[in-house]
Design a protein around this motif. Structure first.
Motif, PDB file in Angstrom:
ATOM      1  N   SER A   1       0.805  -1.168   0.064  1.00 22.80           N
ATOM      2  CA  SER A   1      -0.103   0.057  -0.006  1.00 22.80           C
ATOM      3  C   SER A   1       0.848   1.212  -0.049  1.00 22.80           C
ATOM      4  O   SER A   1       0.225   2.371  -0.536  1.00 22.80           O
ATOM      5  CB  SER A   1      -0.939  -0.081   1.144  1.00 22.80           C
ATOM      6  OG  SER A   1      -1.713  -0.934   1.018  1.00 22.80           O
TER       7      SER A   1
ATOM      8  N   LYS B   1      -9.094  -5.803  -0.338  1.00 20.05           N
ATOM      9  CA  LYS B   1     -10.089  -4.642  -0.196  1.00 20.05           C
ATOM     10  C   LYS B   1      -9.488  -3.454   0.151  1.00 20.05           C
ATOM     11  O   LYS B   1      -9.973  -2.290  -0.622  1.00 20.05           O
ATOM     12  CB  LYS B   1     -11.194  -4.895   0.832  1.00 20.05           C
ATOM     13  CG  LYS B   1     -11.972  -5.953   0.818  1.00 20.05           C
ATOM     14  CD  LYS B   1     -13.095  -6.355   1.880  1.00 20.05           C
ATOM     15  CE  LYS B   1     -13.594  -7.617   1.644  1.00 20.05           C
ATOM     16  NZ  LYS B   1     -14.632  -8.076   2.871  1.00 20.05           N
ATOM     17  N   THR B   2      -8.551  -3.193   0.885  1.00 22.53           N
ATOM     18  CA  THR B   2      -7.688  -1.997   1.398  1.00 22.53           C
ATOM     19  C   THR B   2      -7.119  -1.571  -0.263  1.00 22.53           C
ATOM     20  O   THR B   2      -7.138  -0.356  -0.525  1.00 22.53           O
ATOM     21  CB  THR B   2      -6.652  -2.308   2.174  1.00 22.53           C
ATOM     22  OG1 THR B   2      -7.403  -2.644   3.488  1.00 22.53           O
ATOM     23  CG2 THR B   2      -5.888  -0.909   2.529  1.00 22.53           C
TER      24      THR B   2
ATOM     25  N   ARG C   1      -8.068  -2.204  -3.185  1.00 21.01           N
ATOM     26  CA  ARG C   1      -9.042  -1.463  -4.154  1.00 21.01           C
ATOM     27  C   ARG C   1      -9.479   0.013  -3.736  1.00 21.01           C
ATOM     28  O   ARG C   1      -9.475   0.912  -4.306  1.00 21.01           O
ATOM     29  CB  ARG C   1     -10.526  -2.139  -3.824  1.00 21.01           C
ATOM     30  CG  ARG C   1     -10.360  -3.812  -4.593  1.00 21.01           C
ATOM     31  CD  ARG C   1     -11.909  -4.309  -4.652  1.00 21.01           C
ATOM     32  NE  ARG C   1     -11.756  -5.679  -4.911  1.00 21.01           N
ATOM     33  CZ  ARG C   1     -11.762  -6.063  -6.261  1.00 21.01           C
ATOM     34  NH1 ARG C   1     -11.859  -5.176  -7.379  1.00 21.01           N
ATOM     35  NH2 ARG C   1     -11.784  -7.194  -6.760  1.00 21.01           N
ATOM     36  N   GLU C   2      -9.355   0.368  -2.196  1.00 16.29           N
ATOM     37  CA  GLU C   2      -9.700   1.539  -1.835  1.00 16.29           C
ATOM     38  C   GLU C   2      -8.506   2.416  -2.185  1.00 16.29           C
ATOM     39  O   GLU C   2      -8.648   3.675  -2.495  1.00 16.29           O
ATOM     40  CB  GLU C   2     -10.057   1.443  -0.441  1.00 16.29           C
ATOM     41  CG  GLU C   2     -11.297   0.808  -0.033  1.00 16.29           C
ATOM     42  CD  GLU C   2     -11.323   0.652   1.429  1.00 16.29           C
ATOM     43  OE1 GLU C   2     -10.513   1.000   2.237  1.00 16.29           O
ATOM     44  OE2 GLU C   2     -12.293   0.075   1.958  1.00 16.29           O
ATOM     45  N   GLN C   3      -7.478   2.011  -1.982  1.00 15.10           N
ATOM     46  CA  GLN C   3      -6.006   2.636  -2.363  1.00 15.10           C
ATOM     47  C   GLN C   3      -6.037   3.238  -3.819  1.00 15.10           C
ATOM     48  O   GLN C   3      -5.657   4.012  -4.249  1.00 15.10           O
ATOM     49  CB  GLN C   3      -4.883   1.827  -2.192  1.00 15.10           C
ATOM     50  CG  GLN C   3      -4.538   1.691  -0.533  1.00 15.10           C
ATOM     51  CD  GLN C   3      -3.758   3.067   0.045  1.00 15.10           C
ATOM     52  OE1 GLN C   3      -3.176   3.652  -0.864  1.00 15.10           O
ATOM     53  NE2 GLN C   3      -4.132   3.222   1.209  1.00 15.10           N
TER      54      GLN C   3
ATOM     55  N   ALA D   1      -8.599   3.734  -5.702  1.00 10.61           N
ATOM     56  CA  ALA D   1      -9.665   4.869  -6.167  1.00 10.61           C
ATOM     57  C   ALA D   1      -9.065   5.939  -5.258  1.00 10.61           C
ATOM     58  O   ALA D   1      -9.351   7.221  -6.029  1.00 10.61           O
ATOM     59  CB  ALA D   1     -10.765   4.415  -5.557  1.00 10.61           C
ATOM     60  N   GLU D   2      -8.759   6.023  -4.363  1.00  8.51           N
ATOM     61  CA  GLU D   2      -8.402   7.184  -3.335  1.00  8.51           C
ATOM     62  C   GLU D   2      -6.929   7.694  -3.885  1.00  8.51           C
ATOM     63  O   GLU D   2      -6.845   9.058  -3.359  1.00  8.51           O
ATOM     64  CB  GLU D   2      -8.506   6.901  -1.665  1.00  8.51           C
ATOM     65  CG  GLU D   2     -10.014   6.466  -1.380  1.00  8.51           C
ATOM     66  CD  GLU D   2      -9.954   5.923   0.122  1.00  8.51           C
ATOM     67  OE1 GLU D   2      -8.815   6.132   0.849  1.00  8.51           O
ATOM     68  OE2 GLU D   2     -10.952   5.407   0.469  1.00  8.51           O
TER      69      GLU D   2
END
Length: 335
Positions: free
Chosen positions: A10, A251-252, A254-256, A258-259
């Motif tokens: 990440s 899941k984290t 995926r969020e990374q 997008a964000e």
């Protein structure tokens, strides 16, 4: 056949390790192709996970503090022996001799350890290739033959990925591109300094674009010049579609994406966004590790580390399965 393991964390750290067994059809000895290492600008401080399964891994700090190549001697030392050796290296880091290690001094030391790794790795590989001839330069043909043996020329057509020779041909082609870029004077050979850029392109200003190109080549499967969320996740988690439940870390990610990764929010990463991902210019790994070590050992919370604090928390710096402290001391001359 080459088996590749990829891991992209990440914080932008990407590791690509090629574990390769070379089958040399010419009957002569070939050197296994080098390990393709981190594509981020900073060399990873450790090959260990810093927080594996939500648990702090001290082995990461040991390798960051003393270097990952020296990972044996401390396993055989008693706590008292470890503390005695730690006092010696404390004095090396405390350059103003005021019995206070600042964040800057610790950061400089961690950076020195990593720079030393690059130098020693280059020395080792240079000896493998040029040492027997005491050569001052290497030719591409010699490197290719010594590394890949009887693998077909790189200018041939690549297979569709099904052939056993596909990975090797791809690796030869990639190495050739790196070689040409590292050859700063364009004479077709590499000096030792140019060879360092070749095997550690993420550390070379001249080869930054190659690092980005290779990342796109690996992940951009539809070759449109972008990395989509689907491509990103398939590269990040090859188990997608096999495991029934998606792990939390996936899941984290995926969020990374997008964000943080997709900065212009168009659902994909362009070349600049890939560069920001693998070569973040707003994160200094050495400073981050220095702050972390102070946080772990600064018992009086004054923002610096005394020798007593470091010795008391010696396991943070040099516990068992850490690094060869003697090696770190023998190679401290330029620090």
């Amino acid at each position: 056949m080459a088996n590749q393991w990829m891991k992209r964390c990440s914080d932008g750290v990407l590791l690509l390790v090629s574990l390769t067994v070379v089958i040399n059809t010419t009957g002569t000895s070939a050197i296994p192709p080098r390990i393709l290492k981190s594509r981020v600008l900073d060399v990873p401080l450790s090959e260990q996970e810093h927080n594996a399964d939500d648990k702090h891994n001290l082995d990461f700090d040991h390798e960051a503090f003393l270097g990952r190549d020296e990972a044996k001697a401390f396993a055989d030392l008693t706590p008292d022996e470890s503390k005695d050796r730690l006092k010696i290296i404390y004095a090396k880091i405390d350059r103003d001799h005021n019995n206070q290690l600042t964040e800057e001094e610790l950061s400089d030391w961690v950076q020195y350890v990593q720079t030393r790794y690059i130098r020693l790795d280059t020395d080792r590989q240079w000896v493998n290739y040029a040492g027997s001839n005491n050569a001052t330069t290497l030719t591409w043909d010699f490197y290719k033959d010594r590394t890949y043996g009887g693998i077909p020329p790189e200018d041939g057509e690549l297979d569709d990925g099904e052939s056993p020779g596909y990975d090797f041909k791809k690796m030869v082609k990639r190495d050739r591109q790196r070689w040409s870029k590292a050859d700063r004077d364009g004479d077709g050979t590499l000096t030792k300094d140019e060879f360092k850029d070749f095997i550690h392109p993420e550390e070379s200003e001249n080869l930054k674009d190659i690092v980005i190109d290779e990342t796109l080549e690996d992940i951009d499967k539809d070759k449109d010049g972008y990395i989509s969320l689907e491509e990103y996740m398939k590269d990040m988690w090859p188990g997608e579609g096999v495991e029934k439940e998606e792990p939390d870390w996936v899941k984290t990610e995926r969020e990374q994406f997008a964000e943080s990764r997709d900065r212009n929010k168009d659902g994909r990463m362009d070349r600049d966004e890939v560069k920001n991902w693998i070569m973040p210019d707003d994160y200094d790994h050495s400073k981050a590790e220095a702050r972390h070590l102070i946080y772990m050992a600064d018992t009086d919370k004054d923002g610096v580390l005394s020798m007593d604090e470091v010795v008391e928390k010696y396991d943070v710096f040099v516990g068992s399965q850490a690094t060869d402290f003697g090696e770190a001391l023998r190679k401290h001359d330029e620090f």
